[in-house]
Enzyme design. Structure first.
Site, PDB file in Angstrom:
ATOM      1  N   ASP A   1       0.864  -1.185   0.000  1.00  0.00           N
ATOM      2  CA  ASP A   1       0.000   0.000   0.000  1.00  0.00           C
ATOM      3  C   ASP A   1       0.900   1.234   0.000  1.00  0.00           C
ATOM      4  O   ASP A   1       1.541   1.546   0.999  1.00  0.00           O
ATOM      5  CB  ASP A   1      -0.900  -0.025   1.234  1.00  0.00           C
TER       6      ASP A   1
ATOM      7  N   ASN B   1       0.845   8.580   0.628  1.00  0.00           N
ATOM      8  CA  ASN B   1       1.473   9.862   0.313  1.00  0.00           C
ATOM      9  C   ASN B   1       2.814  10.045   1.001  1.00  0.00           C
ATOM     10  O   ASN B   1       3.689  10.752   0.492  1.00  0.00           O
ATOM     11  CB  ASN B   1       0.537  11.004   0.703  1.00  0.00           C
ATOM     12  N   SER B   2       2.988   9.434   2.155  1.00  0.00           N
ATOM     13  CA  SER B   2       4.237   9.631   2.895  1.00  0.00           C
ATOM     14  C   SER B   2       4.889   8.340   3.355  1.00  0.00           C
ATOM     15  O   SER B   2       5.988   8.376   3.905  1.00  0.00           O
ATOM     16  CB  SER B   2       3.985  10.525   4.115  1.00  0.00           C
TER      17      SER B   2
ATOM     18  N   TYR C   1     -20.960   7.165  -7.836  1.00  0.00           N
ATOM     19  CA  TYR C   1     -20.167   8.359  -7.527  1.00  0.00           C
ATOM     20  C   TYR C   1     -20.214   9.278  -8.735  1.00  0.00           C
ATOM     21  O   TYR C   1     -20.149   8.815  -9.881  1.00  0.00           O
ATOM     22  CB  TYR C   1     -18.730   7.905  -7.232  1.00  0.00           C
TER      23      TYR C   1
ATOM     24  N   ASP D   1      -7.389   3.758  -3.785  1.00  0.00           N
ATOM     25  CA  ASP D   1      -7.327   3.402  -2.364  1.00  0.00           C
ATOM     26  C   ASP D   1      -8.709   3.409  -1.725  1.00  0.00           C
ATOM     27  O   ASP D   1      -9.036   2.531  -0.916  1.00  0.00           O
ATOM     28  CB  ASP D   1      -6.385   4.345  -1.619  1.00  0.00           C
TER      29      ASP D   1
ATOM     30  N   THR E   1      -2.378  10.744   6.093  1.00  0.00           N
ATOM     31  CA  THR E   1      -2.131  12.097   5.603  1.00  0.00           C
ATOM     32  C   THR E   1      -3.452  12.849   5.469  1.00  0.00           C
ATOM     33  O   THR E   1      -3.559  14.025   5.803  1.00  0.00           O
ATOM     34  CB  THR E   1      -1.404  12.055   4.250  1.00  0.00           C
TER      35      THR E   1
END
Length: 229
Positions: free
Chosen positions: A7, A10-11, A78, A87, A110
């Site tokens: 996975d 972002n960080s 959606y 994700d 994040t």
């Protein structure tokens, strides 16, 4: 059978080593730490929210197959599916698979994301800043406020700078979750299971079931589809 699930956030990068249905090892690495590590040459399934880092991951784990939204067997209702992150779909599928067709997924990292699966369909949700990012931005923009790191701070009144900053950021996040759950229960007239995951998920575990490996379990469940992905 040994394999990896990955996975890419972002960080950080989360990696689970599986032997059959059991996780034998789990690593949470910053992007910098990840690039310094060596990994077993195993087949892997992954998701990524940071495409700019995906090729670097492929360089370290050559047998990885990055999954796309359409690989997850869940209906998406959606308005802009083309902008929806893999994700979020992966977590919605995983939550539906393991917790039922009416479930709220809280992913804390994040970003703090709260999404709704209603009658087995992904319906959408809300996104705001994660707890750590709130604290970092406040410190960066407000001279005189030091940087604090996330904690679960249950206080009714901050009486030190630390208590004020941590308590304020934490309360803002928890009130966001509380109000959203209350709203959805009222609007949809349903009781939802609530599952919490993500790097900061432990700070919000009081809201439901804390499952730090949720998306990894979902990817493992898709492994039987591997040759069709």
């Amino acid at each position: 059978m040994r394999f990896l699930t990955v996975d890419v956030g972002n960080s950080s990068v989360d990696i689970a080593l599986w032997e059959g249905k059991k996780v034998k090892d789990f690593l949470k690495l910053s992007h910098e730490e990840f690039l310094k590590e060596e990994f077993p040459k195993l087949k892997a399934l992954g998701i990524s929210v940071k495409q700019s880092f995906s090729e670097k991951v492929r360089g370290k784990i050559p047998k990885i197959k990055f999954l796309k939204k359409e690989n997850f067997p869940i209906q998406v209702d959606y308005k802009t599916p083309e902008t929806l992150g893999t994700d979020r779909v992966a977590l919605a599928y995983s939550a539906k698979k393991f917790y039922g067709k009416n479930v709220v997924v809280i992913s804390a990292g994040t970003a703090l994301v709260i999404d709704l699966v209603l009658e087995g369909k992904f319906k959408g949700g809300f996104i705001t800043l994660g707890l750590g990012k709130k604290l970092k931005i406040l410190s960066d923009l407000a001279e005189g406020i030091p940087e604090f790191f996330p904690e679960e701070v249950e206080i009714f009144l901050g009486r030190s700078t630390r208590e004020c900053v941590l308590g304020g950021a934490y309360r803002e996040s928890t009130e966001f979750i509380k109000s959203t759950l209350k709203l959805w229960r009222k609007v949809f007239k349903r009781k939802f299971k609530v599952v919490i995951t993500g790097g900061e998920g432990k700070y919000f575990s009081k809201f439901g079931i804390y499952d730090p490996l949720l998306v990894h379990r979902g990817m493992r469940n898709l492994l039987y589809l591997y040759h069709r992905i």
